[in-house]
Design a protein around this motif. Structure first.
Motif, mmCIF file in Angstrom:
data_model
loop_
_atom_site.group_PDB
_atom_site.id
_atom_site.type_symbol
_atom_site.label_atom_id
_atom_site.label_comp_id
_atom_site.label_asym_id
_atom_site.label_seq_id
_atom_site.Cartn_x
_atom_site.Cartn_y
_atom_site.Cartn_z
ATOM 1 N N LEU A 140 0.826 -1.094 0.025
ATOM 2 C CA LEU A 140 -0.108 0.001 0.094
ATOM 3 C C LEU A 140 0.834 1.246 0.065
ATOM 4 O O LEU A 140 0.533 2.356 -0.722
ATOM 5 N N GLN A 141 1.928 1.374 0.956
ATOM 6 C CA GLN A 141 2.719 2.437 0.706
ATOM 7 C C GLN A 141 3.800 2.515 -0.470
ATOM 8 O O GLN A 141 3.911 3.753 -0.610
ATOM 9 N N HIS A 142 3.890 1.425 -1.122
ATOM 10 C CA HIS A 142 5.084 1.510 -2.225
ATOM 11 C C HIS A 142 4.043 1.865 -3.598
ATOM 12 O O HIS A 142 4.980 2.609 -4.597
ATOM 13 N N CYS A 143 2.756 1.482 -3.884
ATOM 14 C CA CYS A 143 2.318 1.667 -5.176
ATOM 15 C C CYS A 143 0.894 1.630 -5.160
ATOM 16 O O CYS A 143 0.107 1.217 -4.540
ATOM 17 N N ALA A 144 0.623 3.088 -5.636
ATOM 18 C CA ALA A 144 -0.707 3.413 -5.684
ATOM 19 C C ALA A 144 -1.591 2.643 -6.374
ATOM 20 O O ALA A 144 -2.768 2.112 -6.326
ATOM 21 N N VAL A 145 -1.131 2.188 -7.748
ATOM 22 C CA VAL A 145 -1.941 1.070 -8.565
ATOM 23 C C VAL A 145 -2.253 0.061 -8.131
ATOM 24 O O VAL A 145 -3.574 -0.470 -8.071
ATOM 25 N N ASP A 146 -1.297 -0.696 -7.158
ATOM 26 C CA ASP A 146 -1.477 -1.827 -6.674
ATOM 27 C C ASP A 146 -2.391 -1.830 -5.531
ATOM 28 O O ASP A 146 -3.351 -2.690 -5.377
ATOM 29 N N ASP A 147 -2.540 -0.778 -4.782
ATOM 30 C CA ASP A 147 -3.354 -0.374 -3.810
ATOM 31 C C ASP A 147 -4.914 -0.149 -4.353
ATOM 32 O O ASP A 147 -5.765 -1.004 -4.025
ATOM 33 N N LEU A 148 -5.136 0.427 -5.650
ATOM 34 C CA LEU A 148 -6.332 0.778 -6.003
ATOM 35 C C LEU A 148 -6.857 -0.588 -7.077
ATOM 36 O O LEU A 148 -8.093 -0.943 -6.939
ATOM 37 N N GLU A 149 -6.093 -0.931 -7.870
ATOM 38 C CA GLU A 149 -6.497 -2.273 -8.783
ATOM 39 C C GLU A 149 -6.311 -3.589 -8.207
ATOM 40 O O GLU A 149 -6.854 -4.378 -8.635
ATOM 41 N N GLY A 150 -5.942 -3.907 -7.108
ATOM 42 C CA GLY A 150 -5.397 -5.078 -6.650
ATOM 43 C C GLY A 150 -4.422 -5.902 -7.045
ATOM 44 O O GLY A 150 -3.921 -5.525 -8.178
ATOM 45 N N VAL A 151 -3.957 -6.613 -6.435
ATOM 46 C CA VAL A 151 -2.958 -7.588 -6.864
ATOM 47 C C VAL A 151 -2.748 -8.771 -6.184
ATOM 48 O O VAL A 151 -3.051 -8.970 -4.936
ATOM 49 N N LEU A 152 -2.188 -9.917 -6.655
ATOM 50 C CA LEU A 152 -1.887 -11.140 -5.703
ATOM 51 C C LEU A 152 -0.249 -11.295 -6.156
ATOM 52 O O LEU A 152 0.066 -11.449 -6.944
ATOM 53 N N ILE A 153 0.202 -11.159 -4.927
ATOM 54 C CA ILE A 153 1.603 -11.314 -4.693
ATOM 55 C C ILE A 153 2.069 -12.810 -4.765
ATOM 56 O O ILE A 153 1.841 -13.545 -3.423
ATOM 57 N N THR A 154 2.794 -13.371 -5.637
ATOM 58 C CA THR A 154 3.155 -14.822 -5.801
ATOM 59 C C THR A 154 4.620 -15.032 -5.617
ATOM 60 O O THR A 154 5.067 -16.222 -5.393
ATOM 61 N N GLN A 155 5.375 -13.900 -5.988
ATOM 62 C CA GLN A 155 7.011 -13.983 -5.771
ATOM 63 C C GLN A 155 7.549 -14.574 -4.569
ATOM 64 O O GLN A 155 6.893 -14.094 -3.610
ATOM 65 N N GLY A 156 8.470 -15.379 -4.613
ATOM 66 C CA GLY A 156 9.095 -16.079 -3.473
ATOM 67 C C GLY A 156 8.554 -16.975 -2.564
ATOM 68 O O GLY A 156 8.375 -17.129 -1.546
ATOM 69 N N GLY A 157 7.403 -17.855 -3.143
ATOM 70 C CA GLY A 157 6.441 -18.517 -2.745
ATOM 71 C C GLY A 157 5.396 -17.983 -1.999
ATOM 72 O O GLY A 157 4.551 -18.585 -1.197
ATOM 73 N N ARG A 158 4.918 -16.755 -2.025
ATOM 74 C CA ARG A 158 3.902 -16.181 -1.527
ATOM 75 C C ARG A 158 2.561 -16.512 -2.191
ATOM 76 O O ARG A 158 2.415 -16.654 -3.460
ATOM 77 N N SER A 159 1.445 -15.904 -1.482
ATOM 78 C CA SER A 159 0.197 -15.857 -1.899
ATOM 79 C C SER A 159 -0.616 -14.850 -1.135
ATOM 80 O O SER A 159 -1.630 -15.197 -0.449
ATOM 81 N N THR A 160 -0.238 -13.631 -1.284
ATOM 82 C CA THR A 160 -0.662 -12.539 -0.411
ATOM 83 C C THR A 160 -1.709 -11.678 -1.326
ATOM 84 O O THR A 160 -1.023 -10.962 -2.435
ATOM 85 N N PRO A 161 -2.900 -11.682 -1.202
ATOM 86 C CA PRO A 161 -3.819 -10.967 -1.990
ATOM 87 C C PRO A 161 -3.988 -9.374 -1.545
ATOM 88 O O PRO A 161 -3.981 -9.260 -0.426
ATOM 89 N N ARG A 162 -4.305 -8.296 -2.411
ATOM 90 C CA ARG A 162 -4.757 -7.288 -2.329
ATOM 91 C C ARG A 162 -5.701 -7.148 -3.051
ATOM 92 O O ARG A 162 -5.932 -6.955 -4.248
ATOM 93 N N LYS A 163 -7.209 -7.064 -2.636
ATOM 94 C CA LYS A 163 -8.458 -6.907 -3.249
ATOM 95 C C LYS A 163 -8.452 -5.417 -3.748
ATOM 96 O O LYS A 163 -8.311 -4.378 -3.172
#
Length: 314
Positions: A111-134
């Motif tokens: 949220l602090q790093h990128c406005a587009v990922d905050d607004l549009e959402g993203v699924l972080i999968t790098q490094g074996g993660r599965s962290t969603p931002r709706k």
């Protein structure tokens, strides 16, 4: 200072003529337009032309990217280049993340790093993660009204002064006098979308805002501006020769000042505008002065409503 409203919805009829914004693919030399099965306002199943919510979301995201760059909003390396992988393509940022199970901390940093990922959402999968931002913005399919939408296929031929035949034989080169068929659709399209403005900059895990109030307001304004531009310039396929004729846009913008969601009613229903006004009246009986609706009958009126709301953000 907080944002003056918590959610915004649009229910409208967009009249588009001679467009090919969203297609299924091709069979031979025939381009196939996207058709869907629906139940119409009278409860009858039918097949109509439609533009997917994915396409509408992509249009809005592209407009948001341009706005974010112009306004100097923080963007990850992926979003700076409008990379579909977004923050997953930002290797330097991924390396700053700690334990892959520390979901709350990861979301906070996103949220602090990128406005587009905050607004549009993203699924972080790098490094074996599965962290969603709706995503904070949601689009339904843009569905043609059965009795007011038509799709036709038109014959085209590529001019070859030498009267060459075929497509270049075994070489696969696009040579010769090729014949192809391309669709064009015209009609009234039902649109529904919602923006959860209260979630901009909000960490759904920790249940608190992770960016300053002023930065949050700038992101809300950018989001609303991108929604406005989506209906001013709908992006998509074949615009080089089938630039859509936008004839009209009519409907209702609804906003909410509390956790009560701004309501939508599909314009597939003939009296959707009156239905929305009735819903507004009943919700305001339970939650006084919470829901406000703004009716519009043209693109100009829609633009004015959105600009007024953007100015209210501050």
């Amino acid at each position: 200072m907080s944002v003056p409203f918590q959610s915004l919805s649009i229910s409208g009829l967009l009249t588009l003529d001679m467009h090919a914004l969203n297609n299924e693919g091709a069979e031979g030399n025939q381009l196939q337009t996207r058709m869907v099965h629906i139940v119409d306002g009278d409860g009858q199943p039918t097949v109509v032309n439609a533009i997917s919510g994915d396409m509408l979301k992509h249009m809005q995201a592209e407009h948001l990217h341009g706005i974010a760059v112009e306004k100097g909003l923080p963007l990850c390396a992926g979003c700076q280049k409008f990379n579909a992988n977004r923050i997953n393509a930002d290797g330097d940022f991924i390396q700053t993340l700690g334990d892959k199970n520390a979901i709350s901390d990861t979301v906070k940093k996103v949220l602090q790093h990128c406005a587009v990922d905050d607004l549009e959402g993203v699924l972080i999968t790098q490094g074996g993660r599965s962290t969603p931002r709706k995503s904070t913005v949601e689009f339904g399919w843009m569905v043609g009204l059965p009795d007011k939408t038509r799709t036709e296929s038109y014959f085209h031929v590529k001019f070859d002064p030498n009267r060459g035949q075929g497509s270049g034989g075994e070489s696969g080169a696009n040579l010769g006098q090729n014949i192809f068929y391309r669709p064009a659709s015209s009609g009234e399209y039902a649109v529904v979308m919602n923006a959860e403005l209260s979630r901009v900059g909000f960490n759904d895990v920790e249940r608190e805002y992770q960016i300053p109030a002023e930065a949050r307001k700038e992101r809300v304004k950018a989001l609303l501006e991108s929604v406005l531009l989506t209906f001013i310039k709908p992006l998509g396929a074949h615009r080089n020769t089938q630039f859509p004729h936008i004839v009209n846009f009519a409907g209702v913008v609804s906003v909410s000042t509390s956790t009560v969601p701004a309501p939508t009613v599909s314009p597939l229903k003939k009296d959707f505008s009156q239905e929305l006004q009735s819903i507004q009246a009943q919700l305001n009986r339970l939650y006084p002065e919470t829901i406000t609706t703004f009716q519009f009958s043209s693109q100009a009126e829609f633009t004015k409503i959105m600009v007024d709301l953007i100015e209210q953000v501050g």
